[in-house]
Design an enzyme around this catalytic site. Structure first.
Site, PDB file in Angstrom:
ATOM      1  N   HIS A 150       0.840  -1.212   0.000  1.00 37.24           N
ATOM      2  CA  HIS A 150       0.000   0.000   0.000  1.00 37.24           C
ATOM      3  C   HIS A 150       0.864   1.246   0.000  1.00 37.24           C
ATOM      4  CE1 HIS A 150       1.187  -0.440   4.199  1.00 37.24           C
ATOM      5  NE2 HIS A 150       1.019   0.875   4.284  1.00 37.24           N
ATOM      6  N   HIS A 193       5.683   6.497  -0.831  1.00 39.82           N
ATOM      7  CA  HIS A 193       6.487   5.281  -1.069  1.00 39.82           C
ATOM      8  C   HIS A 193       5.648   4.049  -0.775  1.00 39.82           C
ATOM      9  CE1 HIS A 193       6.743   5.782   3.286  1.00 39.82           C
ATOM     10  NE2 HIS A 193       6.919   4.469   3.328  1.00 39.82           N
TER      11      HIS A 193
HETATM   12  P1  ATP Z   1       4.522  -3.146  11.651  1.00 38.78           P
HETATM   13  O1  ATP Z   1       4.486  -1.879  12.476  1.00 38.78           O
HETATM   14  O2  ATP Z   1       3.908  -4.311  12.348  1.00 38.78           O
HETATM   15  O3  ATP Z   1       5.859  -3.449  11.085  1.00 38.78           O
HETATM   16  P2  ATP Z   1       3.074  -1.572   9.729  1.00 38.78           P
HETATM   17  O4  ATP Z   1       4.069  -0.493   9.987  1.00 38.78           O
HETATM   18  O5  ATP Z   1       2.696  -1.857   8.334  1.00 38.78           O
HETATM   19  O6  ATP Z   1       3.567  -2.921  10.374  1.00 38.78           O
HETATM   20  P3  ATP Z   1       1.377   0.054  11.268  1.00 38.78           P
HETATM   21  O7  ATP Z   1       2.497   0.377  12.206  1.00 38.78           O
HETATM   22  O8  ATP Z   1       0.022  -0.118  11.847  1.00 38.78           O
HETATM   23  O9  ATP Z   1       1.721  -1.249  10.492  1.00 38.78           O
HETATM   24  O10 ATP Z   1       1.367   1.204  10.183  1.00 38.78           O
HETATM   25  C1  ATP Z   1       0.366   1.324   9.179  1.00 38.78           C
HETATM   26  C2  ATP Z   1       0.929   2.229   8.099  1.00 38.78           C
HETATM   27  O11 ATP Z   1       1.196   3.517   8.640  1.00 38.78           O
HETATM   28  C3  ATP Z   1       2.265   1.759   7.524  1.00 38.78           C
HETATM   29  O12 ATP Z   1       2.329   2.167   6.170  1.00 38.78           O
HETATM   30  C4  ATP Z   1       3.283   2.504   8.317  1.00 38.78           C
HETATM   31  O13 ATP Z   1       4.471   2.701   7.592  1.00 38.78           O
HETATM   32  C5  ATP Z   1       2.580   3.830   8.555  1.00 38.78           C
HETATM   33  N1  ATP Z   1       2.982   4.412   9.824  1.00 38.78           N
HETATM   34  C6  ATP Z   1       3.022   3.811  11.020  1.00 38.78           C
HETATM   35  N2  ATP Z   1       3.402   4.640  11.993  1.00 38.78           N
HETATM   36  C7  ATP Z   1       3.621   5.822  11.404  1.00 38.78           C
HETATM   37  C8  ATP Z   1       4.019   7.112  11.862  1.00 38.78           C
HETATM   38  N3  ATP Z   1       4.280   7.361  13.135  1.00 38.78           N
HETATM   39  N4  ATP Z   1       4.137   8.089  10.942  1.00 38.78           N
HETATM   40  C9  ATP Z   1       3.865   7.880   9.672  1.00 38.78           C
HETATM   41  N5  ATP Z   1       3.476   6.701   9.160  1.00 38.78           N
HETATM   42  C10 ATP Z   1       3.349   5.688  10.009  1.00 38.78           C
END
Ligand code: ATP
Ligand code: MG
EC number: 3.1.4.58
Length: 171
Positions: free
Chosen positions: A39, A121
């Site tokens: 995504h 990205h």
């Molecule tokens: P994991 O954290 O288990 O490795 P994930 O990062 O895909 O998996 P989430 O942390 O729930 O799952 O994040 C969902 C989406 O939001 C992802 O695309 C992640 O890169 C983005 N994301 C998460 N935290 C932040 C943040 N603090 N700022 C910007 N984007 C974020």
């Protein structure tokens, strides 16, 4: 619940991104993002109540999203979390505008956490052993998009799983 706004790739592009992830994984190791989870994050909202999630769903279902085509033509990395991604070599204005307009609406609804900069990205690998893209084919992909999705993220042992809660209307 943990929420974010994203674009989900159309099936043909998802397969192409999956191939890139496969190549990258063979070369760079780490945890490959499963095809179903690929995504582009437009806004990470974070933890919200069920009531707020309902409000966000209603908002997303009424959003008027200007459709467009995003060109993916380069590799990139975020060093600290060991993320290898594909995206644009130069910032894509339409995508930056879309992100900004979503955050304007979110802030009007009282949400915070807008990042100081936005790099569109698609994450392919996390905790990669190696973050160089040399030896990998240069991406040359076009992502036609028209709908923004509100996703719920569930943290599981082998990485997050996402569930779509709402989509903006199909044009
Ligand atoms: P994991 O954290 O288990 O490795 P994930 O990062 O895909 O998996 P989430 O942390 O729930 O799952 O994040 C969902 C989406 O939001 C992802 O695309 C992640 O890169 C983005 N994301 C998460 N935290 C932040 C943040 N603090 N700022 C910007 N984007 C974020
Ligand atoms: Mg995360």
């Amino acid at each position: 619940m943990r929420l974010f706004l994203a674009l989900m790739p159309p099936p043909a592009l998802r397969r192409r991104l999956g191939e890139l992830a496969e190549w990258a994984h063979a070369r760079c190791g780490g945890r490959r993002v499963p095809d179903d989870s690929l995504h582009l994050t437009l806004a990470f909202i974070g933890e919200v109540s069920e009531e707020k999630a309902e409000g966000l769903s209603t908002w997303v279902e009424g959003l008027d999203v200007p459709g467009g085509e995003w060109r993916l033509d380069g590799w990139g990395a975020f060093r600290r979390p060991g993320i290898l991604w594909v995206g644009s070599q130069t910032p894509d204005r339409a995508m930056v505008n879309l992100q900004a307009s979503l955050w304007r609406d979110l802030e009007r609804q009282g949400f915070t956490g807008r990042p100081s900069r936005f790099i569109p990205h698609v994450t392919l690998l996390r905790r990669a052993r190696r973050l160089e893209s040399d030896g990998l084919p240069l991406p040359d992909l076009v992502w036609p998009y028209r709908q923004v999705a509100l996703l719920r993220s569930f943290t599981e042992q082998d990485g997050a799983r996402y569930q779509t809660l709402a989509r903006s209307p199909a044009p």
